[in-house]
Motif scaffolding. Structure first.
Motif, PDB file in Angstrom:
ATOM      1  N   ASN A   1      29.373 -77.059  40.280  1.00  0.00           N
ATOM      2  CA  ASN A   1      28.956 -78.120  41.198  1.00  0.00           C
ATOM      3  C   ASN A   1      28.236 -77.530  42.413  1.00  0.00           C
ATOM      4  OD1 ASN A   1      28.952 -80.884  42.227  1.00  0.00           O
ATOM      5  ND2 ASN A   1      30.410 -80.131  43.733  1.00  0.00           N
TER       6      ASN A   1
ATOM      7  N   GLU B   1      24.437 -77.807  43.696  1.00  0.00           N
ATOM      8  CA  GLU B   1      24.146 -78.203  45.084  1.00  0.00           C
ATOM      9  C   GLU B   1      23.209 -77.217  45.769  1.00  0.00           C
ATOM     10  OE1 GLU B   1      27.887 -78.940  47.007  1.00  0.00           O
ATOM     11  OE2 GLU B   1      28.192 -80.823  45.933  1.00  0.00           O
TER      12      GLU B   1
ATOM     13  N   LYS C   1      22.885 -85.772  41.905  1.00  0.00           N
ATOM     14  CA  LYS C   1      22.232 -84.513  42.273  1.00  0.00           C
ATOM     15  C   LYS C   1      21.385 -83.969  41.135  1.00  0.00           C
ATOM     16  CE  LYS C   1      26.255 -83.032  43.032  1.00  0.00           C
ATOM     17  NZ  LYS C   1      27.482 -82.441  43.462  1.00  0.00           N
TER      18      LYS C   1
ATOM     19  N   ASP D   1      25.500 -86.749  48.650  1.00  0.00           N
ATOM     20  CA  ASP D   1      26.377 -85.601  48.469  1.00  0.00           C
ATOM     21  C   ASP D   1      26.864 -85.185  49.863  1.00  0.00           C
ATOM     22  OD1 ASP D   1      27.614 -83.736  46.917  1.00  0.00           O
ATOM     23  OD2 ASP D   1      25.763 -82.908  46.060  1.00  0.00           O
ATOM     24  N   SER D   2      28.179 -84.987  50.033  1.00  0.00           N
ATOM     25  CA  SER D   2      28.719 -84.783  51.381  1.00  0.00           C
ATOM     26  C   SER D   2      28.108 -83.560  52.063  1.00  0.00           C
ATOM     27  CB  SER D   2      30.237 -84.656  51.322  1.00  0.00           C
ATOM     28  OG  SER D   2      30.608 -83.572  50.491  1.00  0.00           O
ATOM     29  N   GLU D   3      27.880 -82.500  51.290  1.00  0.00           N
ATOM     30  CA  GLU D   3      27.315 -81.277  51.880  1.00  0.00           C
ATOM     31  C   GLU D   3      25.883 -81.526  52.360  1.00  0.00           C
ATOM     32  OE1 GLU D   3      28.749 -81.585  49.017  1.00  0.00           O
ATOM     33  OE2 GLU D   3      30.424 -80.173  48.917  1.00  0.00           O
TER      34      GLU D   3
HETATM   35 MG    MG Z   1      29.244 -82.207  47.090  1.00  0.00          MG
END
Ligand code: MG
Length: 399
Positions: free
Chosen positions: A227, A231, A135, A160-162
């Motif tokens: 984090n 994000e 990221k 990135d999961s989000e």
């Molecule tokens: Mg994440």
């Protein structure tokens, strides 16, 4: 973000040649798990690790890639312990030409920290399909990476999961009908703690994450919620939304990976048990969905899904995320570099947990802002912030 669907269609019927940068880390090993599960359609052609020589040799033996690279020249590696068909590169000198090689379809960019920017840039510059787990690349250089992507036709898919969740939810509507995106955050191990309590957090405490198993840097970032701040900035550039179109909600179960809200009030989310292999695989197979080696949801079990507003006083890093997403320019490079050094100093017991964010804020406030920096200027901003972050000590910081 990408107009992508037609352009990626060509990959579907061919075996995809994949390079994994950061192959021995948490995202790297999950990526290899995905590749291992689909030998008919994915092939590891190259793997780079920083200094985990033994793990890299193991990967070479199993996957027989065209090459492996151990980036750190100080770390010894025994070339006789990799297959004879696999070339060994010691030191990262050849990386650029290996990424640019015409046989490479996809680059998984999973190097930790700002060190990943250079290789992400090369992959985008070379017009590759880029599964972006680093990221920091977008935090530091989002606008110029996106500009270059548009010029070269590279495709960027979030890992990135989000951001994968947002990417998936954005398929449910049109960009012009988007009202906001809502990033979920687990809240980390100190959810519900006060600002005062944060002063006593030790590295050992911060390294215990309730839902995700990750490397030490990102685990500490989750504990400070830096984090999530990174994000927010990543989402700003990845999806080309304004900072006031981004919200954060705390969701301790980490089952809902983020939401998208449209102008009619509809909220679309992506949910699944926390397992990075799913977003990694989707970045590799989009627009297709195929069987995944990750765990399925157990619908026979009762489940609770909680949502809380974040506590910005206990987690001031979030404010920095919104601020940097708004200001752009050199701010992302500064925040990211200051935080990286501060986290390391915290892990070395040199500064307190709450001072990680404090140092980052101070350095951000004191830097000479440039709204449209070049890549070189971003590197310079990064170096300056790292030096500054080493300079701060407990005496110079307010308590
Ligand atoms: Mg994440």
């Amino acid at each position: 973000m990408n107009s992508g669907r037609a352009a990626v269609q060509t990959l579907v019927n061919n075996s995809q040649a994949i390079v994994v940068l950061g192959s021995t880390g948490s995202i790297g090993t999950s990526s290899l798990d995905v590749i291992r599960s689909h030998p008919d359609r994915m092939r590891l052609v190259g793997a780079m690790a920083h200094r985990s020589a033994d793990a890299l040799c193991q990967q070479a033996l199993e996957f027989c890639p065209d090459w492996v690279m151990l980036a750190d020249e100080q770390t010894a590696i025994d070339s006789s312990s990799i297959p004879s068909e696999t070339r060994l590169h010691h030191g990262s000198g050849a990386l650029e030409s290996l990424i640019r090689h015409e046989d490479v379809d996809t680059v998984v960019s999973a190097v930790v920290g700002a060190a990943g920017l250079e290789s992400t840039w090369v992959a985008v510059d070379a017009g590759k399909r880029v599964a972006i787990a680093n990221k920091e690349s977008l935090v530091v250089a989002g606008p110029i990476i996106q500009q270059r992507r548009a010029e070269t036709g590279a495709l960027i898919f979030p890992v990135d999961s989000e951001h994968s969740a947002i990417f998936q939810a954005l398929e449910a509507g049109r960009k012009q009908d988007l009202r906001r995106i809502i990033l979920t955050a687990s809240g980390g191990p100190f959810r519900g703690w006060t600002k005062e309590q944060m002063k006593d957090v030790t590295p050992e405490m911060a390294l215990q994450h309730p839902t995700w198993k990750m490397g030490p840097k990102i685990t500490v970032d989750s504990a400070t919620m830096m984090n999530k701040a990174l994000e927010i900035i990543e989402a700003r550039w990845l999806f080309d939304v304004e900072s006031d179109q981004i919200s954060v909600v705390v969701h301790p179960q980490s089952f809902i990976h983020s939401f998208v809200e449209y102008r009619d009030g509809s909220v679309i989310s992506q949910m699944s048990p926390p397992d990075m292999r799913l977003p990694i695989q989707y970045a590799l197979t989009f627009p297709e969905r195929i069987d995944c080696p990750c765990h399925d949801t157990d619908w026979t079990q009762p489940a609770t899904m909680e949502l809380f507003p974040p506590d910005l006083d206990a987690f001031p890093a979030l404010r920095l995320g919104f601020e940097v997403a708004r200001t752009g320019g050199t701010s992302g490079a500064i925040l990211n570099a200051a935080n990286e050094v501060a986290v390391e100093r915290f892990l070395n017991h040199e500064i307190r947990f709450d001072q990680i964010t404090q140092i980052s804020q101070e350095i951000l406030n004191n830097h000479t802002f440039d709204a449209h920096p070049s890549l070189d200027q971003l590197h310079a901003a990064d170096r300056w912030a790292r030096k500054e972050a080493l300079r701060w000590n407990s005496q110079t910081l307010k308590t």
